[in-house]
Motif scaffolding. Structure first.
Motif, PDB file in Angstrom:
ATOM      1  N   GLY A   1       0.832  -1.211   0.000  1.00 64.57           N
ATOM      2  CA  GLY A   1       0.000   0.000   0.000  1.00 64.57           C
ATOM      3  C   GLY A   1       0.862   1.255   0.000  1.00 64.57           C
ATOM      4  O   GLY A   1       2.098   1.189   0.096  1.00 64.57           O
ATOM      5  N   THR A   2       0.213   2.382  -0.072  1.00 61.69           N
ATOM      6  CA  THR A   2       0.912   3.674  -0.151  1.00 61.69           C
ATOM      7  C   THR A   2       1.861   3.885   1.018  1.00 61.69           C
ATOM      8  O   THR A   2       2.906   4.508   0.877  1.00 61.69           O
ATOM      9  CB  THR A   2      -0.142   4.806  -0.215  1.00 61.69           C
TER      10      THR A   2
ATOM     11  N   GLY B   1      -2.649  -1.114   2.197  1.00 58.45           N
ATOM     12  CA  GLY B   1      -3.164  -0.068   1.317  1.00 58.45           C
ATOM     13  C   GLY B   1      -4.577   0.297   1.741  1.00 58.45           C
ATOM     14  O   GLY B   1      -5.315  -0.530   2.280  1.00 58.45           O
ATOM     15  N   THR B   2      -4.925   1.554   1.528  1.00 62.04           N
ATOM     16  CA  THR B   2      -6.203   2.018   2.085  1.00 62.04           C
ATOM     17  C   THR B   2      -7.415   1.681   1.218  1.00 62.04           C
ATOM     18  O   THR B   2      -8.543   1.682   1.707  1.00 62.04           O
ATOM     19  CB  THR B   2      -6.168   3.544   2.304  1.00 62.04           C
ATOM     20  N   ASP B   3      -7.195   1.372  -0.075  1.00 60.52           N
ATOM     21  CA  ASP B   3      -8.348   1.158  -0.963  1.00 60.52           C
ATOM     22  C   ASP B   3      -9.236   0.000  -0.509  1.00 60.52           C
ATOM     23  O   ASP B   3     -10.464   0.077  -0.591  1.00 60.52           O
ATOM     24  CB  ASP B   3      -7.877   0.888  -2.405  1.00 60.52           C
TER      25      ASP B   3
ATOM     26  N   ALA C   1      -1.633   4.683   4.899  1.00 65.76           N
ATOM     27  CA  ALA C   1      -1.284   6.090   4.691  1.00 65.76           C
ATOM     28  C   ALA C   1      -1.932   6.583   3.412  1.00 65.76           C
ATOM     29  O   ALA C   1      -2.190   5.808   2.488  1.00 65.76           O
ATOM     30  CB  ALA C   1       0.229   6.251   4.585  1.00 65.76           C
ATOM     31  N   MET C   2      -2.168   7.875   3.374  1.00 66.98           N
ATOM     32  CA  MET C   2      -2.700   8.486   2.158  1.00 66.98           C
ATOM     33  C   MET C   2      -1.584   9.160   1.361  1.00 66.98           C
ATOM     34  O   MET C   2      -1.746   9.444   0.183  1.00 66.98           O
ATOM     35  CB  MET C   2      -3.794   9.496   2.518  1.00 66.98           C
TER      36      MET C   2
ATOM     37  N   PRO D   1      -0.071  -3.387  -3.612  1.00 61.53           N
ATOM     38  CA  PRO D   1      -1.059  -2.303  -3.540  1.00 61.53           C
ATOM     39  C   PRO D   1      -2.400  -2.950  -3.147  1.00 61.53           C
ATOM     40  O   PRO D   1      -2.672  -4.085  -3.567  1.00 61.53           O
ATOM     41  CB  PRO D   1      -1.126  -1.780  -4.976  1.00 61.53           C
ATOM     42  N   SER D   2      -3.211  -2.271  -2.383  1.00 62.56           N
ATOM     43  CA  SER D   2      -4.380  -2.994  -1.869  1.00 62.56           C
ATOM     44  C   SER D   2      -5.420  -3.380  -2.932  1.00 62.56           C
ATOM     45  O   SER D   2      -6.186  -4.320  -2.700  1.00 62.56           O
ATOM     46  CB  SER D   2      -5.004  -2.283  -0.682  1.00 62.56           C
ATOM     47  N   PRO D   3      -5.471  -2.741  -4.128  1.00 64.90           N
ATOM     48  CA  PRO D   3      -6.359  -3.313  -5.155  1.00 64.90           C
ATOM     49  C   PRO D   3      -5.920  -4.719  -5.613  1.00 64.90           C
ATOM     50  O   PRO D   3      -6.664  -5.405  -6.302  1.00 64.90           O
ATOM     51  CB  PRO D   3      -6.263  -2.299  -6.306  1.00 64.90           C
TER      52      PRO D   3
HETATM   53  N1  LIG Z   1      -3.528   5.145   0.139  1.00 59.79           N
HETATM   54  C1  LIG Z   1      -3.391   3.940  -0.372  1.00 59.79           C
HETATM   55  O1  LIG Z   1      -2.838   3.067   0.250  1.00 59.79           O
HETATM   56  C2  LIG Z   1      -4.007   3.707  -1.719  1.00 59.79           C
HETATM   57  C3  LIG Z   1      -3.354   2.664  -2.565  1.00 59.79           C
HETATM   58  N2  LIG Z   1      -3.902   2.688  -3.892  1.00 59.79           N
HETATM   59  C4  LIG Z   1      -3.564   1.264  -1.985  1.00 59.79           C
HETATM   60  O2  LIG Z   1      -4.616   0.955  -1.512  1.00 59.79           O
HETATM   61  O3  LIG Z   1      -2.679   0.480  -2.041  1.00 59.79           O
END
Ligand SMILES: NC(=O)C[C@H](N)C(=O)O
Length: 324
Positions: A11-12, A85-87, A111-112, A53-55
């Motif tokens: 993630g980010t 990742g936040t997604d 994190a964003m 990455p969370s997707p």
């Molecule tokens: N802020 C993030 O982590 C977003 C990123 N696209 C994720 O989910 O991996």
């Protein structure tokens, strides 16, 4: 001294911005190398389990994460922090909330802004999450999400902004605590958690959103052998346009469980309307109203329940009940 396991999944929070301003994954996780505020007071173990990455996170990967945490709990860990990742963080958090025993604090954070950006929130959130996991008050609260000085339950938290650091919110119910000077303070009691252990995850559980004039085309596309369950994000309190009903009825005739939530940001799906496609009639058709979960959480719950082998009344009771 408490032993906290930090599991990094990507993630980010573990990415960096390159010279073109693009945010890209790193081969080595920068957050895992940082000094954390509680060093000396806790024993921090690091596991760079994934770098995704969370997707790219799937329910199969969530299951691997659950198994890793379970192993650590069995070996006597005092708390677990997961960077993610936040997604899709809310989906992983709820998956773990449903499938892990509620014995030690498990706290997800992310994190964003990536690790080298001005105002990066990753290390700050990570430190907060560690202190939450090491706090005795965090026991018995189910899986928690710590972002931007707030503590949310996995069950109800959702990502609400594409880029703002103040993105994680708990609509309707609010956060259950805050973090001040890296100390967790709780002001809401968590309603009872549910545990539904699984050792595999099935495929074929879908999520569709209703909209003005939606017809049966998308629902008919699910009329096949692969479909095992469906969540519909209905309109308002949980209503669906009449043109979609014949295709939905066909899925019910095939004994495919269909769960109804609301596409509204606030509130819960309810049986209020007795017109064609209204919540009362949808329940009479056999849809399961799920109160309080958003579409993606209800899908995780249905997926977990079906993977556990729940059927009929047992499935109905487990999936419909989110707020009592
Ligand atoms: N802020 C993030 O982590 C977003 C990123 N696209 C994720 O989910 O991996």
């Amino acid at each position: 001294m408490k032993t906290i396991l930090a599991i990094h999944t990507g993630g980010t929070i573990s990415m960096s911005q390159n010279e073109n301003g693009e945010v890209v994954p790193n081969s080595e996780n920068p957050i895992a190398k940082e000094q954390v505020i509680l060093k000396g007071q806790i024993n921090l173990i690091t596991d760079n389990l994934f770098n995704l990455p969370s997707p790219h996170i799937t329910p199969q990967i969530m299951l691997k994460l659950k198994q890793r945490i379970l192993k650590a709990i069995t070996h006597g860990i005092d708390g677990v922090v997961i960077t993610h990742g936040t997604d899709t963080l809310e989906e992983t958090a709820y998956f773990l909330d449903l499938t892990l025993p509620n014995t030690v604090p498990v706290v997800l954070t992310g994190a964003m802004r990536s690790s080298n950006e001005v105002g990066s929130d990753g290390l700050y959130n990570f430190q907060n999450a560690i202190s939450i996991a090491a706090t005795p008050e965090s026991y018995g609260k189910g899986v928690l999400v710590a972002m931007n000085d707030e503590i949310h339950t996995a069950r109800f938290v959702t990502k609400t902004h594409t880029t703002n650091v103040d993105t994680f919110r708990t609509p309707t119910f609010g956060p259950i605590g805050i973090v001040t000077q890296h100390k967790a303070k709780y002001f809401q009691e968590l309603i009872q958690t549910e545990v539904c252990d699984i050792d595999h995850v099935i495929e074929g559980v879908y999520l569709l959103k209703a909209y003005a004039g939606v017809n049966g085309d998308l629902f008919s596309a699910l009329d096949n052998e692969k479909t095992r369950g469906l969540v519909i994000e209905g309109l308002g309190a949980g209503n669906v346009p009449p043109q979609a009903l014949p295709a939905i009825q066909k899925l019910l005739d095939r004994h495919i469980p269909i769960v109804l939530v609301s596409r509204c940001y606030n509130g819960v799906a309810q049986k209020i309307y007795d017109y064609v496609g209204g919540g009362i009639q949808l329940e009479k058709m056999g849809l399961i109203l799920c109160q309080g979960l958003n579409g993606q959480k209800a899908r995780i719950k249905l997926l977990v329940a079906l993977s556990n082998g729940k059927k009929g009344a047992q499935l109905h009771e487990f999936v419909s009940n989110a707020i009592s």
